[in-house]
Design a protein around this motif. Structure first.
Motif, PDB file in Angstrom:
ATOM      1  N   ALA A  17       0.838  -1.210   0.000  1.00  0.00           N
ATOM      2  CA  ALA A  17       0.000   0.000   0.000  1.00  0.00           C
ATOM      3  C   ALA A  17       0.868   1.253   0.000  1.00  0.00           C
ATOM      4  CB  ALA A  17      -0.916  -0.001   1.220  1.00  0.00           C
ATOM      5  N   MET A  18       1.966   1.193   0.748  1.00  0.00           N
ATOM      6  CA  MET A  18       2.863   2.366   0.819  1.00  0.00           C
ATOM      7  C   MET A  18       3.436   2.683  -0.564  1.00  0.00           C
ATOM      8  SD  MET A  18       4.269   4.787   2.490  1.00  0.00           S
ATOM      9  CE  MET A  18       4.186   4.458   4.248  1.00  0.00           C
ATOM     10  N   THR A  19       3.740   1.630  -1.328  1.00  0.00           N
ATOM     11  CA  THR A  19       4.271   1.857  -2.681  1.00  0.00           C
ATOM     12  C   THR A  19       3.292   2.707  -3.491  1.00  0.00           C
ATOM     13  OG1 THR A  19       5.368  -0.285  -2.563  1.00  0.00           O
ATOM     14  CG2 THR A  19       5.108   0.678  -4.762  1.00  0.00           C
ATOM     15  N   GLU A  20       1.989   2.394  -3.360  1.00  0.00           N
ATOM     16  CA  GLU A  20       0.989   3.147  -4.136  1.00  0.00           C
ATOM     17  C   GLU A  20       0.740   4.530  -3.534  1.00  0.00           C
ATOM     18  OE1 GLU A  20      -0.927  -0.170  -6.799  1.00  0.00           O
ATOM     19  OE2 GLU A  20      -2.346   1.033  -5.642  1.00  0.00           O
ATOM     20  N   LEU A  21       0.922   4.668  -2.231  1.00  0.00           N
ATOM     21  CA  LEU A  21       0.781   5.997  -1.611  1.00  0.00           C
ATOM     22  C   LEU A  21       1.923   6.896  -2.106  1.00  0.00           C
ATOM     23  CD1 LEU A  21      -1.128   7.277   0.610  1.00  0.00           C
ATOM     24  CD2 LEU A  21       0.760   6.894   2.193  1.00  0.00           C
ATOM     25  N   THR A  44       6.379   2.166  12.169  1.00  0.00           N
ATOM     26  CA  THR A  44       7.431   1.261  11.664  1.00  0.00           C
ATOM     27  C   THR A  44       7.432   1.242  10.139  1.00  0.00           C
ATOM     28  OG1 THR A  44       5.790  -0.383  12.368  1.00  0.00           O
ATOM     29  CG2 THR A  44       7.901  -0.389  13.519  1.00  0.00           C
ATOM     30  N   ASN A  45       6.342   1.720   9.535  1.00  0.00           N
ATOM     31  CA  ASN A  45       6.282   1.782   8.069  1.00  0.00           C
ATOM     32  C   ASN A  45       6.253   3.222   7.576  1.00  0.00           C
ATOM     33  OD1 ASN A  45       6.148   0.472   5.539  1.00  0.00           O
ATOM     34  ND2 ASN A  45       3.922   0.738   5.429  1.00  0.00           N
ATOM     35  N   THR A  46       5.833   4.156   8.415  1.00  0.00           N
ATOM     36  CA  THR A  46       5.646   5.530   7.917  1.00  0.00           C
ATOM     37  C   THR A  46       6.723   6.498   8.394  1.00  0.00           C
ATOM     38  OG1 THR A  46       4.274   6.136   9.821  1.00  0.00           O
ATOM     39  CG2 THR A  46       3.123   5.245   7.881  1.00  0.00           C
TER      40      THR A  46
END
Ligand code: MLT
Length: 312
Positions: free
Chosen positions: A176-180, A193-195
């Protein structure tokens, strides 16, 4: 004297590599925590812990795989608050979250952040709330499926702003982060931890944190309570599990190894950079994890029932 199986086990466990199932895609926040502790526990155990990402259905596919695995000490599961919310969200799980697992211990508790693609219009959290209320049907929000922490936080956000936003599920918030980052999705509620790295780097926009107090790494990000939404507070606790029936000696050795990993200054430093901290040794125990799971199932059941959000 003939060694009893348990003595042999205690002396020999582990004698081959261990699989740690992470029930979300590689590259996401659960995977980040999993790989961090797996590496350190491997050194302590003298056997490799291999991380296997089993994404899908908000983490319940991976949890189900471990629930049905051989209870020999060589398959473990890293899961988080989603183990508790799924117990209510899914009315026909192939496993019982409170009966299918033995407990190793709590690992860490991770704050969440409300983030958006970097060129999203609203300037701050108040403006975001107004914007979402007025444009809910054209805004897309990512999550990692019903039962994910990002799903829970998104549900709380929609309740707070009283706007049904279009949600897009992924096998984890790594993808999802890739698309964000690419601007294909508008907003997401995900763990630091992801953002954290992305917010620091300005490649996504941070609006608020879901903790009672502001985070040291983001002193300028307001809390959801400051924005008027204290009932959106949620932190993502993570626990380490094994299939029910795993030999007690193996469980004890895993708990000891987890505690040694969490006491490692390098682990604490890495988690601090990512906005979180290791669970204290008193929480990295089977009893504390069981108590946390039972309490969290009870806590979120009425909230989910009031929202009427289920996976069927
Ligand atoms: C979640 O939303 O539960 C996690 O972000 C999923 C993941 O670790 O990818």
């Amino acid at each position: 004297a003939i060694l009893t199986a348990s003595t042999a086990l205690a002396q020999g466990y582990p004698d081959r590599q261990i699989t740690m199932v992470v029930p979300f895609a590689a590259g996401g926040p659960t995977d980040t925590v999993g790989r961090l502790i797996a590496e350190r526990m491997s050194a302590d155990l003298g056997q490799q812990i291999i991380v296997e990402n089993v994404g899908g259905a908000g983490g319940t596919l991976g949890a189900g795989q471990v629930a049905g695995a051989e209870a020999d000490g060589y398959t473990i599961l890293l899961h988080h608050i989603g183990m508790a919310t799924s117990a209510t969200l899914y009315r026909s799980l192939p496993y019982s979250p409170q009966e299918a697992f033995d407990y190793v211990g709590l690992v860490t508790e991770v704050p969440m952040t409300i983030v958006a693609r970097k060129d999203f219009e609203p300037a701050d959290f108040a403006a975001l709330v107004t914007y979402v209320k007025e444009n809910a049907d054209t805004i897309t929000m990512a999550n990692a499926g019903i039962g994910a922490a990002s799903h829970l936080c998104g549900m709380l956000f929609m309740q707070a702003v009283e706007a049904p936003i279009v949600t897009v599920p992924y096998k984890g918030t790594g993808p999802a982060m890739t698309e964000l980052l690419g601007g294909q999705i508008d907003i997401m509620c995900d763990q630091t931890t992801n953002t954290a790295e992305q917010i620091k780097g300005g490649t996504i926009k941070g609006y608020a944190v879901t903790t009672p107090a502001r985070l040291d790494i983001f002193p300028d990000l307001p809390t959801v309570a400051e924005g008027g939404f204290a009932n959106m507070e949620v932190s993502v606790w993570h626990g380490l599990y094994a299939p029910k029936g795993t030999p007690p000696e193996a469980l004890a050795r895993l708990t000891q190894s987890l505690q040694s990993a969490l006491a490692d200054p390098g682990i604490a430093e890495k988690l601090a950079e990512l906005g979180t901290a290791p669970s204290p040794a008193t929480d990295a125990t089977p009893e504390a994890l069981k108590a946390k799971l039972d309490a969290e199932i009870a806590r979120w059941k009425p909230v989910i029932e009031a929202a009427g959000v289920y996976a069927d």
